[in-house]
Enzyme design. Structure first.
Site, PDB file in Angstrom:
ATOM      1  N   GLU A 156     -13.453  -1.689   6.842  1.00  0.00           N
ATOM      2  CA  GLU A 156     -12.702  -1.874   8.085  1.00  0.00           C
ATOM      3  C   GLU A 156     -13.458  -1.323   9.282  1.00  0.00           C
ATOM      4  O   GLU A 156     -13.266  -1.802  10.398  1.00  0.00           O
ATOM      5  CB  GLU A 156     -11.318  -1.243   7.990  1.00  0.00           C
ATOM      6  CG  GLU A 156     -11.302   0.249   7.971  1.00  0.00           C
ATOM      7  CD  GLU A 156      -9.897   0.805   7.849  1.00  0.00           C
ATOM      8  OE1 GLU A 156      -9.120   0.297   7.020  1.00  0.00           O
ATOM      9  OE2 GLU A 156      -9.569   1.741   8.585  1.00  0.00           O
TER      10      GLU A 156
ATOM     11  N   ARG B 152       0.855  -1.171   0.000  1.00  0.00           N
ATOM     12  CA  ARG B 152       0.000   0.000   0.000  1.00  0.00           C
ATOM     13  C   ARG B 152       0.892   1.223   0.000  1.00  0.00           C
ATOM     14  O   ARG B 152       1.882   1.253   0.749  1.00  0.00           O
ATOM     15  CB  ARG B 152      -0.885   0.012   1.262  1.00  0.00           C
ATOM     16  CG  ARG B 152      -1.944   1.104   1.259  1.00  0.00           C
ATOM     17  CD  ARG B 152      -2.639   1.239   2.588  1.00  0.00           C
ATOM     18  NE  ARG B 152      -1.862   2.075   3.502  1.00  0.00           N
ATOM     19  CZ  ARG B 152      -2.375   2.576   4.618  1.00  0.00           C
ATOM     20  NH1 ARG B 152      -3.618   2.305   4.970  1.00  0.00           N
ATOM     21  NH2 ARG B 152      -1.630   3.340   5.411  1.00  0.00           N
TER      22      ARG B 152
ATOM     23  N   TRP C  66     -11.651  12.065   8.718  1.00  0.00           N
ATOM     24  CA  TRP C  66     -10.212  11.774   8.868  1.00  0.00           C
ATOM     25  C   TRP C  66      -9.877  10.460   8.216  1.00  0.00           C
ATOM     26  O   TRP C  66     -10.634   9.494   8.309  1.00  0.00           O
ATOM     27  CB  TRP C  66      -9.807  11.714  10.341  1.00  0.00           C
ATOM     28  CG  TRP C  66      -8.367  11.320  10.453  1.00  0.00           C
ATOM     29  CD1 TRP C  66      -7.280  12.115  10.176  1.00  0.00           C
ATOM     30  CD2 TRP C  66      -7.855  10.021  10.768  1.00  0.00           C
ATOM     31  NE1 TRP C  66      -6.131  11.394  10.327  1.00  0.00           N
ATOM     32  CE2 TRP C  66      -6.442  10.109  10.680  1.00  0.00           C
ATOM     33  CE3 TRP C  66      -8.434   8.804  11.103  1.00  0.00           C
ATOM     34  CZ2 TRP C  66      -5.604   9.013  10.947  1.00  0.00           C
ATOM     35  CZ3 TRP C  66      -7.624   7.723  11.355  1.00  0.00           C
ATOM     36  CH2 TRP C  66      -6.235   7.852  11.289  1.00  0.00           C
TER      37      TRP C  66
ATOM     38  N   ASP D  37      -5.263   3.841   0.067  1.00  0.00           N
ATOM     39  CA  ASP D  37      -6.366   4.063   1.003  1.00  0.00           C
ATOM     40  C   ASP D  37      -6.761   5.536   0.970  1.00  0.00           C
ATOM     41  O   ASP D  37      -5.973   6.400   1.359  1.00  0.00           O
ATOM     42  CB  ASP D  37      -5.903   3.677   2.417  1.00  0.00           C
ATOM     43  CG  ASP D  37      -7.055   3.605   3.410  1.00  0.00           C
ATOM     44  OD1 ASP D  37      -6.843   3.083   4.515  1.00  0.00           O
ATOM     45  OD2 ASP D  37      -8.166   4.057   3.065  1.00  0.00           O
TER      46      ASP D  37
ATOM     47  N   GLU E 264      -9.199   1.965  -1.542  1.00  0.00           N
ATOM     48  CA  GLU E 264      -9.892   1.640  -0.297  1.00  0.00           C
ATOM     49  C   GLU E 264     -10.603   2.844   0.282  1.00  0.00           C
ATOM     50  O   GLU E 264     -10.095   3.964   0.232  1.00  0.00           O
ATOM     51  CB  GLU E 264      -8.871   1.119   0.704  1.00  0.00           C
ATOM     52  CG  GLU E 264      -9.408   0.827   2.074  1.00  0.00           C
ATOM     53  CD  GLU E 264      -8.323   0.459   3.052  1.00  0.00           C
ATOM     54  OE1 GLU E 264      -7.208   0.134   2.616  1.00  0.00           O
ATOM     55  OE2 GLU E 264      -8.595   0.528   4.256  1.00  0.00           O
TER      56      GLU E 264
ATOM     57  N   TYR F 252      -3.039  11.355   6.055  1.00  0.00           N
ATOM     58  CA  TYR F 252      -3.222  10.017   6.565  1.00  0.00           C
ATOM     59  C   TYR F 252      -2.191   9.058   5.990  1.00  0.00           C
ATOM     60  O   TYR F 252      -1.878   9.113   4.793  1.00  0.00           O
ATOM     61  CB  TYR F 252      -4.625   9.486   6.199  1.00  0.00           C
ATOM     62  CG  TYR F 252      -4.630   8.005   6.403  1.00  0.00           C
ATOM     63  CD1 TYR F 252      -4.504   7.130   5.327  1.00  0.00           C
ATOM     64  CD2 TYR F 252      -4.572   7.475   7.697  1.00  0.00           C
ATOM     65  CE1 TYR F 252      -4.392   5.778   5.526  1.00  0.00           C
ATOM     66  CE2 TYR F 252      -4.454   6.121   7.896  1.00  0.00           C
ATOM     67  CZ  TYR F 252      -4.362   5.276   6.820  1.00  0.00           C
ATOM     68  OH  TYR F 252      -4.226   3.939   7.024  1.00  0.00           O
TER      69      TYR F 252
ATOM     70  N   GLU G 131      -4.133  -7.418   5.304  1.00  0.00           N
ATOM     71  CA  GLU G 131      -3.287  -6.273   5.649  1.00  0.00           C
ATOM     72  C   GLU G 131      -2.332  -6.674   6.759  1.00  0.00           C
ATOM     73  O   GLU G 131      -2.719  -7.374   7.698  1.00  0.00           O
ATOM     74  CB  GLU G 131      -4.153  -5.102   6.114  1.00  0.00           C
ATOM     75  CG  GLU G 131      -3.364  -3.885   6.536  1.00  0.00           C
ATOM     76  CD  GLU G 131      -4.256  -2.723   6.911  1.00  0.00           C
ATOM     77  OE1 GLU G 131      -5.476  -2.915   6.992  1.00  0.00           O
ATOM     78  OE2 GLU G 131      -3.737  -1.623   7.125  1.00  0.00           O
TER      79      GLU G 131
ATOM     80  N   ARG H 246     -13.489  -5.490   3.861  1.00  0.00           N
ATOM     81  CA  ARG H 246     -12.358  -5.312   4.772  1.00  0.00           C
ATOM     82  C   ARG H 246     -12.675  -5.675   6.225  1.00  0.00           C
ATOM     83  O   ARG H 246     -11.804  -5.610   7.080  1.00  0.00           O
ATOM     84  CB  ARG H 246     -11.910  -3.858   4.728  1.00  0.00           C
ATOM     85  CG  ARG H 246     -11.393  -3.416   3.395  1.00  0.00           C
ATOM     86  CD  ARG H 246      -9.897  -3.458   3.303  1.00  0.00           C
ATOM     87  NE  ARG H 246      -9.230  -2.523   4.175  1.00  0.00           N
ATOM     88  CZ  ARG H 246      -8.157  -2.840   4.906  1.00  0.00           C
ATOM     89  NH1 ARG H 246      -7.673  -4.065   4.862  1.00  0.00           N
ATOM     90  NH2 ARG H 246      -7.593  -1.938   5.688  1.00  0.00           N
TER      91      ARG H 246
END
Ligand code: CS2
Ligand code: MG
Length: 403
Positions: free
Chosen positions: A262, A147, A403, A210, A236, A159, A339, A283
């Site tokens: 996620e 990633r 975020w 991501d 993602e 991020y 991951e 995820r």
């Protein structure tokens, strides 16, 4: 067999973790991860104050019944705190059942479906060239998939750009730190990053990215289309997924594979995404999606629509979650990728484990159970330290963003 004791262990070997330990009257015990980054004590209290009293005296072999007792019996269903607590109980009970059977957990799920679990690492850089160097470093460590996240010119913190190499810990302050964000700067920058990455790394390494929930659906469609020449393994969290329908708009504009989930905690969060084939990877993982029991249901639904698994595996998910997820991964017929953000040495010392990394793959090991334990004496040396995830504000006017 009866549950004779259950206790919550909160520790902070480099970052906060919440672990549930369940003991039985036959001497077997099992553990589950209950870590919810930035809200750890909420789950610890949910477990200690509301779940543990209901567990004592129950038969730990009745995994399904206990799952529904805690899900339906709570009345207030779903949500990250509730489902992380249920996930921890479920994981600990599967650990006990596999130990009682003298088998690694994956054998109870249906045995291995592959030789190992392909993982992706996290390459971060402050700029494009630093990110390229990091991706090449991960490739040279044998990773098949990486990633890539980089700083964006003109933004103070973005991020995924870590503190040092190999580790990334976003919960970085006792009160939320504030990052700034510009979609325009990010959309201009990111295609350049992947054009440069493909020039440098070639086509034999999977590249992932991501977005971390920060684009609107049409912006995500624009980015997905712009990245098509660089053939990403997945893009993602392209847009916030409370509105599952939003992904239809992205789908209409791009063939870049989409991954999400996620922060999902039940099958209801992704049912429409999967049934309408709006995503390619789901995820959700053991700690936040109700444990092995519920994650199997999500994977089975996904398999009907050729959606593959891509379990979350950030540093803030403990080695207990990773260990259990690897048993799920090596069984799941529609496994996609796992991951793998490495934990620090102090974390690994608190959570001795049977899994190991080798040439782009993780292997769960053959220890009975999920293969992860907790050294409670060592854990006690690392008391909880409040830490929050950052918040994001639009750079031009301070609007509180994703975020
Ligand atoms: C990220 C996570 O790994 C990922 O894909 O989205 O690192 C996420 O930022 C953290 O788990 C939040 O605690
Ligand atoms: Mg993510």
């Amino acid at each position: 067999m009866k549950i004779s004791d259950a206790r919550v262990i909160v520790c902070s070997p480099g970052r906060n973790f919440v672990t549930l330990k369940i003991e039985t009257d036959e001497g077997l015990s099992g553990i589950g991860d209950a870590t919810l980054n930035g809200r750890e004590l909420a789950v610890a209290s949910y477990l200690s104050d509301h779940v543990v009293p209901c567990l004592l005296g129950r038969d730990p072999q009745q995994i399904e019944d206990i799952w529904h007792y805690l899900y339906r019996g709570a009345y207030w269903r779903r949500g990250p705190v509730t489902m992380a607590a249920i996930g921890a109980v479920d994981t600990a009970l599967w650990d006990i059942k596999a130990k009682a059977a003298g088998m690694p957990l994956y054998q109870l799920l249906g045995g291995r479906s592959r030789s190992g679990v392909m993982v992706y690492g996290h390459a971060n850089g402050r700029d494009i060239e630093e990110t390229v160097d990091e991706v090449l470093r991960y490739r040279d460590m044998g990773y098949l998939a990486v990633r890539a996240q980089s700083g964006v010119p003109g933004l103070n913190a973005v991020y995924g750009v870590g503190r040092g190499r190999m580790f990334y810990e976003p919960a970085d302050a006792a009160l939320p730190s504030e990052h700034d964000w510009s979609t325009e700067k990010y959309l201009d920058h990111t295609p350049r990053l992947f054009e440069r990455l493909r020039q440098a790394v070639g086509w034999d390494t999977h590249l992932l990215h991501d977005v971390h929930h920060r684009l609107t659906p049409i912006e995500a469609g624009r980015l997905g289309k712009a990245l098509e020449p660089y053939r990403l393994f997945w893009l993602e969290d392209a847009t916030p997924a409370e509105n599952q329908e939003a992904f239809r708009l992205i789908r209409q504009h791009t063939v870049t594979p989409l991954a999400v989930g996620e922060i999902f905690n039940t099958i209801w969060d992704c049912k429409d995404l999967i049934q309408n084939q709006l995503i390619d990877y789901i995820r959700a993982t053991v700690v936040h999606a109700g444990g092995i029991t519920h994650l199997r249901r999500i994977a089975d639904l996904a398999s009907l629509y050729q959606v593959r698994t891509g379990c979350h595996g950030a540093t803030d998910l403990s080695p207990v979650c990773l260990g259990a997820a690897l048993h799920f991964d090596i069984w799941a017929p529609n496994f996609g990728i796992q991951e793998y953000m490495r934990h620090t040495e102090e974390t690994d010392a608190v959570f001795p484990h049977a899994y190991h990394y080798e040439q782009g793959m993780l292997y769960p090991g053959e220890a009975p159970g999920h293969g992860v334990e907790i050294d409670e004496g060592l854990a006690a040396k690392y008391p909880y330290q409040r830490a929050y995830l950052p918040v994001n504000r639009l750079a031009h006017d301070g609007t509180l963003w994703h975020w």
